[in-house]
Design an enzyme around this catalytic site. Sequence first.
Site, PDB file in Angstrom:
ATOM      1  CG  HIS A 271       1.597   6.566   3.138  1.00 10.87           C
ATOM      2  ND1 HIS A 271       2.057   6.451   4.424  1.00 10.87           N
ATOM      3  CD2 HIS A 271       0.542   7.442   3.219  1.00 10.87           C
ATOM      4  CE1 HIS A 271       1.334   7.211   5.231  1.00 10.87           C
ATOM      5  NE2 HIS A 271       0.388   7.810   4.525  1.00 10.87           N
ATOM      6  CG  HIS A 318       9.545   7.325   8.627  1.00  8.00           C
ATOM      7  ND1 HIS A 318       9.258   8.648   8.810  1.00  8.00           N
ATOM      8  CD2 HIS A 318       8.367   6.659   8.740  1.00  8.00           C
ATOM      9  CE1 HIS A 318       7.965   8.776   9.048  1.00  8.00           C
ATOM     10  NE2 HIS A 318       7.393   7.586   9.013  1.00  8.00           N
TER      11      HIS A 318
HETATM   12  N1  HAX Z   1      15.072   0.492   0.539  1.00  7.53           N
HETATM   13  C1  HAX Z   1      15.855   0.933  -0.463  1.00  7.53           C
HETATM   14  N2  HAX Z   1      16.141   2.231  -0.692  1.00  7.53           N
HETATM   15  C2  HAX Z   1      15.614   3.115   0.176  1.00  7.53           C
HETATM   16  C3  HAX Z   1      14.837   2.729   1.274  1.00  7.53           C
HETATM   17  C4  HAX Z   1      14.546   1.354   1.432  1.00  7.53           C
HETATM   18  N3  HAX Z   1      13.783   0.898   2.400  1.00  7.53           N
HETATM   19  N4  HAX Z   1      14.472   3.842   1.945  1.00  7.53           N
HETATM   20  C5  HAX Z   1      14.996   4.887   1.289  1.00  7.53           C
HETATM   21  N5  HAX Z   1      15.688   4.452   0.207  1.00  7.53           N
HETATM   22  C6  HAX Z   1      16.331   5.244  -0.825  1.00  7.53           C
HETATM   23  C7  HAX Z   1      15.274   6.114  -1.522  1.00  7.53           C
HETATM   24  O1  HAX Z   1      14.556   5.369  -2.504  1.00  7.53           O
HETATM   25  C8  HAX Z   1      16.112   7.221  -2.081  1.00  7.53           C
HETATM   26  O2  HAX Z   1      16.752   6.731  -3.239  1.00  7.53           O
HETATM   27  P1  HAX Z   1      16.939   7.668  -4.551  1.00  7.53           P
HETATM   28  O3  HAX Z   1      17.818   8.772  -4.083  1.00  7.53           O
HETATM   29  O4  HAX Z   1      17.565   6.760  -5.529  1.00  7.53           O
HETATM   30  O5  HAX Z   1      15.573   8.131  -4.926  1.00  7.53           O
HETATM   31  C9  HAX Z   1      17.173   7.406  -0.995  1.00  7.53           C
HETATM   32  O6  HAX Z   1      17.205   6.188  -0.248  1.00  7.53           O
HETATM   33  C10 HAX Z   1      16.880   8.558  -0.053  1.00  7.53           C
HETATM   34  O7  HAX Z   1      15.591   8.382   0.492  1.00  7.53           O
HETATM   35  P2  HAX Z   1      15.239   8.941   1.946  1.00  7.53           P
HETATM   36  O8  HAX Z   1      15.415  10.419   1.925  1.00  7.53           O
HETATM   37  O9  HAX Z   1      15.959   8.167   2.971  1.00  7.53           O
HETATM   38  O10 HAX Z   1      13.699   8.549   2.077  1.00  7.53           O
HETATM   39  P3  HAX Z   1      12.435   9.330   1.525  1.00  7.53           P
HETATM   40  O11 HAX Z   1      12.060  10.357   2.514  1.00  7.53           O
HETATM   41  O12 HAX Z   1      12.634   9.765   0.121  1.00  7.53           O
HETATM   42  O13 HAX Z   1      11.354   8.168   1.496  1.00  7.53           O
HETATM   43  C11 HAX Z   1      10.289   6.216   2.306  1.00  7.53           C
HETATM   44  C12 HAX Z   1      10.864   7.585   2.671  1.00  7.53           C
HETATM   45  C13 HAX Z   1       9.548   5.680   3.514  1.00  7.53           C
HETATM   46  C14 HAX Z   1       9.291   6.384   1.166  1.00  7.53           C
HETATM   47  C15 HAX Z   1      11.446   5.267   1.907  1.00  7.53           C
HETATM   48  O14 HAX Z   1      12.277   5.042   3.035  1.00  7.53           O
HETATM   49  C16 HAX Z   1      10.961   3.944   1.348  1.00  7.53           C
HETATM   50  O15 HAX Z   1      10.691   3.860   0.150  1.00  7.53           O
HETATM   51  N6  HAX Z   1      10.830   2.877   2.224  1.00  7.53           N
HETATM   52  C17 HAX Z   1      10.296   1.607   1.803  1.00  7.53           C
HETATM   53  C18 HAX Z   1       8.782   1.687   1.670  1.00  7.53           C
HETATM   54  C19 HAX Z   1       8.148   1.793   3.039  1.00  7.53           C
HETATM   55  O16 HAX Z   1       8.447   1.042   3.948  1.00  7.53           O
HETATM   56  N7  HAX Z   1       7.184   2.722   3.179  1.00  7.53           N
HETATM   57  C20 HAX Z   1       6.445   2.908   4.419  1.00  7.53           C
HETATM   58  C21 HAX Z   1       6.973   4.075   5.258  1.00  7.53           C
HETATM   59  C22 HAX Z   1       6.190   4.259   6.540  1.00  7.53           C
HETATM   60  C23 HAX Z   1       4.837   4.732   6.216  1.00  7.53           C
HETATM   61  O17 HAX Z   1       4.590   5.836   5.754  1.00  7.53           O
HETATM   62  N8  HAX Z   1       3.894   3.894   6.387  1.00  7.53           N
HETATM   63  O18 HAX Z   1       2.663   4.180   5.951  1.00  7.53           O
END
Ligand code: HAX
Length: 436
Positions: A271, A318
């Site tokens: 997050h 996201h």
């Molecule tokens: N890099 C690598 N893999 C990623 C990814 C990224 N940036 N984004 C998603 N994935 C992966 C997930 O880890 C998940 O893998 P598993 O099935 O092996 O667990 C898969 O893709 C499906 O995930 P998703 O459904 O697309 O995304 P989620 O809703 O589960 O998670 C996140 C959303 C933002 C947590 C995720 O995209 C992520 O970890 N991003 C990187 C961290 C980040 O930038 N966080 C900030 C988000 C914005 C925010 O809230 N700011 O505060």
Amino acid sequence: MAKLKEKLKEKIEAWRPRTTRLLKEFGNVKIDEVTIEQCIGGMRDIKCLVTDISYLDPHEGIRFRNFTIPELLEKLPKAPGGEMPYVEGLFYLLLTGDIPTKEEVKEVADEFKSRQKVPQYILDMLGKLPKDSHPMAMFSAAIVAMQRESVYAQKYRAGGLKKLDYWDSTYEDALNLLAKLPQLGAFIYRWKYKNADIIDPDPKLDMGGNFAHMMGIKKPYDDVARLYFILHSDHESGNVSAHTGHLIASALSDMYYSISGMIDGLAGPLHGLANEEVLRWIQGVMDKMGGKVPTEAEMKQFVWDTLKGGQVVPGFGHAVLRKTDPRYAAQREFCLKHLPNDPLFKYVDLLYKVVPPILLEQGKAKNPWPNVDAQSGVIQWYYGLKEYDFYTVLFGIGRALGVTANIIWDRALGYPLERPKSVTTAMLEADAGIAS
Ligand code: HAX
């Protein structure tokens, strides 16, 4: 009673019958169904929260009170000599749904000024924490330690407080706390990284201007602070920080407990901490490259190495959005105007080019596009704030604007204790028809 509070009272009284009618006459109407995937998978997309303060469309991005980010930046009254709107005006909008006049903004700014001084015992407490404490832990600790100031908790304890009036003292807590967050954040920064050379607030300045002043960073950092706080203020109520604040408040815990908890949720790397992680990641690349900007092929290799190492690429993806985050776009525009040749901006720009196709090729992330955190550290770094473990505190000050506004409305509309129902794995197997 201050004019904002009077106006809010009118809005609340006009709104309450809508909620009451929906509950009484249409309480049984179905709006969604829940799958096993959603139940195990973090309740993704289940429609079970209500907020009128912001709405996140997967393909358009965030709207605050129905205004897009470009609309907000254009319509909200601006600080004199600056490009960015007053943060106080955004708070007015979040609470009431109306764009304030300059006079109305001034009244809110005056309210904040009169409440901005952080009690000395909090500064003393912060000064006793180990220097290597994370700024987010310090920020959360300082907020919860101020809980004894809660007007709502004192009135509740005294007895006789009617449920329909809870919002009033909650509003007082919100203003008291919001007004102090810039000083708290700046104190943590200067105490931890600037040899405790503390700069006192300037009672003449607005929230963004005062924050820049207390951080000791010159113009146009006041505008950077305003932009930053506005962009991060709310992202509807299902994200971890907003939801945590709402959940804690639903137990009738006061604003100090709720906002401290929301800061704790924001501190996770998936997050708000992602803005710190982006800078850490880029620094790693820079170290390996001896400071020079990598070629596209080299950058692709760094991204693949990260993915193959089992890590996420911070700042991309996201849970709801399915396009480039408009908060990213707003900051990118700022960079293109003010720091187009900054080396760090060039890194981030290169990442914008190479990461989405790689995430698409990998085929896991549902959204390959950058989120707000991919860009925000660049601007901070450029204006001299290079201590990137502090970045999430900036996010927290902004997010508090939206979460406090939501909690005031939660109280005004009498939203109850939150209590979803759990099931067991065996129950899910039975639902799936595979029970042994
Ligand atoms: N890099 C690598 N893999 C990623 C990814 C990224 N940036 N984004 C998603 N994935 C992966 C997930 O880890 C998940 O893998 P598993 O099935 O092996 O667990 C898969 O893709 C499906 O995930 P998703 O459904 O697309 O995304 P989620 O809703 O589960 O998670 C996140 C959303 C933002 C947590 C995720 O995209 C992520 O970890 N991003 C990187 C961290 C980040 O930038 N966080 C900030 C988000 C914005 C925010 O809230 N700011 O505060």
